[in-house]
Design a protein around this motif. Sequence first.
Motif, PDB file in Angstrom:
ATOM      1  N   ARG A  99       0.869  -1.177   0.000  1.00  0.00           N
ATOM      2  CA  ARG A  99       0.000   0.000   0.000  1.00  0.00           C
ATOM      3  C   ARG A  99       0.904   1.225   0.000  1.00  0.00           C
ATOM      4  NH1 ARG A  99      -5.527  -0.659   0.182  1.00  0.00           N
ATOM      5  NH2 ARG A  99      -5.155   1.211  -1.028  1.00  0.00           N
ATOM      6  N   VAL A 100       0.683   2.097  -0.961  1.00  0.00           N
ATOM      7  CA  VAL A 100       1.505   3.288  -1.147  1.00  0.00           C
ATOM      8  C   VAL A 100       0.777   4.479  -0.527  1.00  0.00           C
ATOM      9  CG1 VAL A 100       2.641   4.760  -2.855  1.00  0.00           C
ATOM     10  CG2 VAL A 100       2.399   2.298  -3.288  1.00  0.00           C
ATOM     11  N   GLN A 101       1.512   5.269   0.235  1.00  0.00           N
ATOM     12  CA  GLN A 101       0.951   6.438   0.909  1.00  0.00           C
ATOM     13  C   GLN A 101       1.260   7.709   0.109  1.00  0.00           C
ATOM     14  OE1 GLN A 101      -0.914   5.646   3.748  1.00  0.00           O
ATOM     15  NE2 GLN A 101      -0.380   3.675   2.849  1.00  0.00           N
ATOM     16  N   PRO A 102       0.429   8.735   0.228  1.00  0.00           N
ATOM     17  CA  PRO A 102       0.679   9.976  -0.509  1.00  0.00           C
ATOM     18  C   PRO A 102       2.042  10.608  -0.229  1.00  0.00           C
ATOM     19  CG  PRO A 102      -1.551   9.966   0.350  1.00  0.00           C
ATOM     20  CD  PRO A 102      -0.856   8.776   0.945  1.00  0.00           C
ATOM     21  N   ASP A 103       2.589  10.408   0.986  1.00  0.00           N
ATOM     22  CA  ASP A 103       3.891  10.998   1.323  1.00  0.00           C
ATOM     23  C   ASP A 103       5.074  10.146   0.855  1.00  0.00           C
ATOM     24  OD1 ASP A 103       3.902   8.844   3.079  1.00  0.00           O
ATOM     25  OD2 ASP A 103       4.114  10.058   4.890  1.00  0.00           O
ATOM     26  N   ARG A 124       1.090  -8.060 -17.865  1.00  0.00           N
ATOM     27  CA  ARG A 124      -0.279  -7.536 -17.735  1.00  0.00           C
ATOM     28  C   ARG A 124      -0.296  -6.067 -17.338  1.00  0.00           C
ATOM     29  NH1 ARG A 124      -1.606 -11.920 -13.255  1.00  0.00           N
ATOM     30  NH2 ARG A 124       0.316 -10.949 -12.606  1.00  0.00           N
ATOM     31  N   GLY A 125       0.888  -5.520 -17.050  1.00  0.00           N
ATOM     32  CA  GLY A 125       0.974  -4.149 -16.575  1.00  0.00           C
ATOM     33  C   GLY A 125       0.919  -4.040 -15.062  1.00  0.00           C
ATOM     34  N   TRP A 126       0.933  -5.174 -14.352  1.00  0.00           N
ATOM     35  CA  TRP A 126       0.936  -5.147 -12.890  1.00  0.00           C
ATOM     36  C   TRP A 126       2.296  -4.679 -12.412  1.00  0.00           C
ATOM     37  CZ3 TRP A 126      -2.107  -9.587 -10.134  1.00  0.00           C
ATOM     38  CH2 TRP A 126      -3.392  -9.666 -10.676  1.00  0.00           C
ATOM     39  N   VAL A 127       2.290  -3.900 -11.335  1.00  0.00           N
ATOM     40  CA  VAL A 127       3.509  -3.322 -10.788  1.00  0.00           C
ATOM     41  C   VAL A 127       3.875  -4.052  -9.496  1.00  0.00           C
ATOM     42  CG1 VAL A 127       4.579  -1.223  -9.874  1.00  0.00           C
ATOM     43  CG2 VAL A 127       2.989  -1.080 -11.807  1.00  0.00           C
ATOM     44  N   TYR A 128       5.151  -4.430  -9.398  1.00  0.00           N
ATOM     45  CA  TYR A 128       5.694  -5.110  -8.219  1.00  0.00           C
ATOM     46  C   TYR A 128       6.843  -4.282  -7.687  1.00  0.00           C
ATOM     47  CZ  TYR A 128       3.360  -8.997 -10.559  1.00  0.00           C
ATOM     48  OH  TYR A 128       2.441  -9.799 -11.188  1.00  0.00           O
ATOM     49  N   LEU A 129       7.023  -4.323  -6.376  1.00  0.00           N
ATOM     50  CA  LEU A 129       8.167  -3.676  -5.757  1.00  0.00           C
ATOM     51  C   LEU A 129       8.959  -4.727  -5.001  1.00  0.00           C
ATOM     52  CD1 LEU A 129       6.433  -0.485  -4.313  1.00  0.00           C
ATOM     53  CD2 LEU A 129       7.721  -0.690  -6.444  1.00  0.00           C
ATOM     54  N   VAL A 130      10.268  -4.668  -5.150  1.00  0.00           N
ATOM     55  CA  VAL A 130      11.156  -5.497  -4.353  1.00  0.00           C
ATOM     56  C   VAL A 130      11.621  -4.623  -3.201  1.00  0.00           C
ATOM     57  CG1 VAL A 130      13.282  -6.853  -4.358  1.00  0.00           C
ATOM     58  CG2 VAL A 130      11.849  -6.757  -6.420  1.00  0.00           C
ATOM     59  N   THR A 131      11.545  -5.156  -1.992  1.00  0.00           N
ATOM     60  CA  THR A 131      11.920  -4.419  -0.786  1.00  0.00           C
ATOM     61  C   THR A 131      12.762  -5.341   0.093  1.00  0.00           C
ATOM     62  OG1 THR A 131      10.180  -5.083   0.769  1.00  0.00           O
ATOM     63  CG2 THR A 131       9.587  -3.406  -0.888  1.00  0.00           C
ATOM     64  N   PRO A 132      13.303  -4.831   1.197  1.00  0.00           N
ATOM     65  CA  PRO A 132      14.012  -5.722   2.125  1.00  0.00           C
ATOM     66  C   PRO A 132      13.120  -6.843   2.677  1.00  0.00           C
ATOM     67  CG  PRO A 132      14.619  -3.455   2.552  1.00  0.00           C
ATOM     68  CD  PRO A 132      13.481  -3.421   1.563  1.00  0.00           C
ATOM     69  N   GLY A 134      10.891  -8.451   0.799  1.00  0.00           N
ATOM     70  CA  GLY A 134      10.692  -9.380  -0.305  1.00  0.00           C
ATOM     71  C   GLY A 134       9.954  -8.704  -1.444  1.00  0.00           C
ATOM     72  N   VAL A 135       9.436  -9.518  -2.349  1.00  0.00           N
ATOM     73  CA  VAL A 135       8.707  -9.001  -3.505  1.00  0.00           C
ATOM     74  C   VAL A 135       7.217  -8.972  -3.188  1.00  0.00           C
ATOM     75  CG1 VAL A 135       8.398 -11.240  -4.658  1.00  0.00           C
ATOM     76  CG2 VAL A 135       8.453  -9.140  -6.017  1.00  0.00           C
ATOM     77  N   GLY A 136       6.554  -7.943  -3.704  1.00  0.00           N
ATOM     78  CA  GLY A 136       5.106  -7.845  -3.536  1.00  0.00           C
ATOM     79  C   GLY A 136       4.496  -7.055  -4.671  1.00  0.00           C
ATOM     80  N   VAL A 137       3.208  -7.272  -4.860  1.00  0.00           N
ATOM     81  CA  VAL A 137       2.465  -6.547  -5.875  1.00  0.00           C
ATOM     82  C   VAL A 137       1.938  -5.242  -5.258  1.00  0.00           C
ATOM     83  CG1 VAL A 137       0.241  -7.710  -5.392  1.00  0.00           C
ATOM     84  CG2 VAL A 137       0.694  -6.771  -7.676  1.00  0.00           C
ATOM     85  N   VAL A 138       1.929  -4.190  -6.040  1.00  0.00           N
ATOM     86  CA  VAL A 138       1.345  -2.931  -5.586  1.00  0.00           C
ATOM     87  C   VAL A 138      -0.170  -3.058  -5.708  1.00  0.00           C
ATOM     88  CG1 VAL A 138       1.133  -0.452  -6.052  1.00  0.00           C
ATOM     89  CG2 VAL A 138       3.369  -1.584  -6.230  1.00  0.00           C
ATOM     90  N   HIS A 139      -0.881  -2.699  -4.648  1.00  0.00           N
ATOM     91  CA  HIS A 139      -2.348  -2.713  -4.679  1.00  0.00           C
ATOM     92  C   HIS A 139      -2.803  -1.926  -5.900  1.00  0.00           C
ATOM     93  CE1 HIS A 139      -6.485  -1.918  -3.521  1.00  0.00           C
ATOM     94  NE2 HIS A 139      -6.364  -2.788  -2.529  1.00  0.00           N
ATOM     95  N   SER A 140      -3.775  -2.454  -6.622  1.00  0.00           N
ATOM     96  CA  SER A 140      -4.193  -1.845  -7.891  1.00  0.00           C
ATOM     97  C   SER A 140      -4.602  -0.379  -7.743  1.00  0.00           C
ATOM     98  CB  SER A 140      -5.336  -2.662  -8.511  1.00  0.00           C
ATOM     99  OG  SER A 140      -6.446  -2.708  -7.633  1.00  0.00           O
ATOM    100  N   GLN A 141      -5.174   0.002  -6.621  1.00  0.00           N
ATOM    101  CA  GLN A 141      -5.578   1.395  -6.423  1.00  0.00           C
ATOM    102  C   GLN A 141      -4.395   2.327  -6.202  1.00  0.00           C
ATOM    103  OE1 GLN A 141      -8.276   0.932  -3.086  1.00  0.00           O
ATOM    104  NE2 GLN A 141     -10.046   0.932  -4.449  1.00  0.00           N
ATOM    105  N   ASP A 142      -3.233   1.761  -5.858  1.00  0.00           N
ATOM    106  CA  ASP A 142      -2.071   2.572  -5.510  1.00  0.00           C
ATOM    107  C   ASP A 142      -1.034   2.689  -6.629  1.00  0.00           C
ATOM    108  OD1 ASP A 142      -3.346   2.717  -3.100  1.00  0.00           O
ATOM    109  OD2 ASP A 142      -1.942   1.433  -2.031  1.00  0.00           O
TER     110      ASP A 142
END
Length: 190
Positions: A99-103, A124-132, A134-142
């Motif tokens: 979940r991405v926050q406005p800040d 498919r155009g889905w966005v994933y972020l790799v972080t410390p 692990g890997v995760g998908v960005v919530h579609s609304q974010d």
Amino acid sequence: MDDMVKAAMAKWPNVPHCYGWLGLDERGRWWMRDAAAQAAGPFVGPGASAASRGSELRHAGLIAFIGRNYACDDQGQWYFQNGPQRVYVELACTPWVWRVQPDGGLYSHTGQPTMPTEVLVDERGWVYLVTPLGVGVVHSQDVPLAVEHWEAGRWPVTEPRSVHSATLPERYRFVPSPAARRASASSAIK
């Protein structure tokens, strides 16, 4: 992990693991998959249906408890430690949903803060972020917020890399369906 969970694990160390009963979807929602849901088909993929998803968990306290006790074993299988029992999780996409926050803040579906190190975009155009974590998908609304943050340089990431979604489990070492893996291992033994 909660102290009461650690105490239960010490008191009852040999409780059998549970497979197929809990699912995590691509929007970070937990699903309880009773026997009828499991009989209706897999959580995702060929043969999956609305009936095979099960019932969405909505109790905030239970969801928070699952989140605090969510972990991964040494084989890449994600689970919820429910007292002395591991309840393995069927993953619709990845083990984390961001979940991405406005800040520019980034939180997992379990509420853990993290920071992206890499951006991936699949076929498919889905966005994933790799972080410390692990890997995760960005919530579609974010997704629009995520694009805004990496384009503005608020995150220490490079340009997005293309990836095929089917390669994510092997590349980032997670098992989408511990239940299917267990069933496959059982049939190979026979």
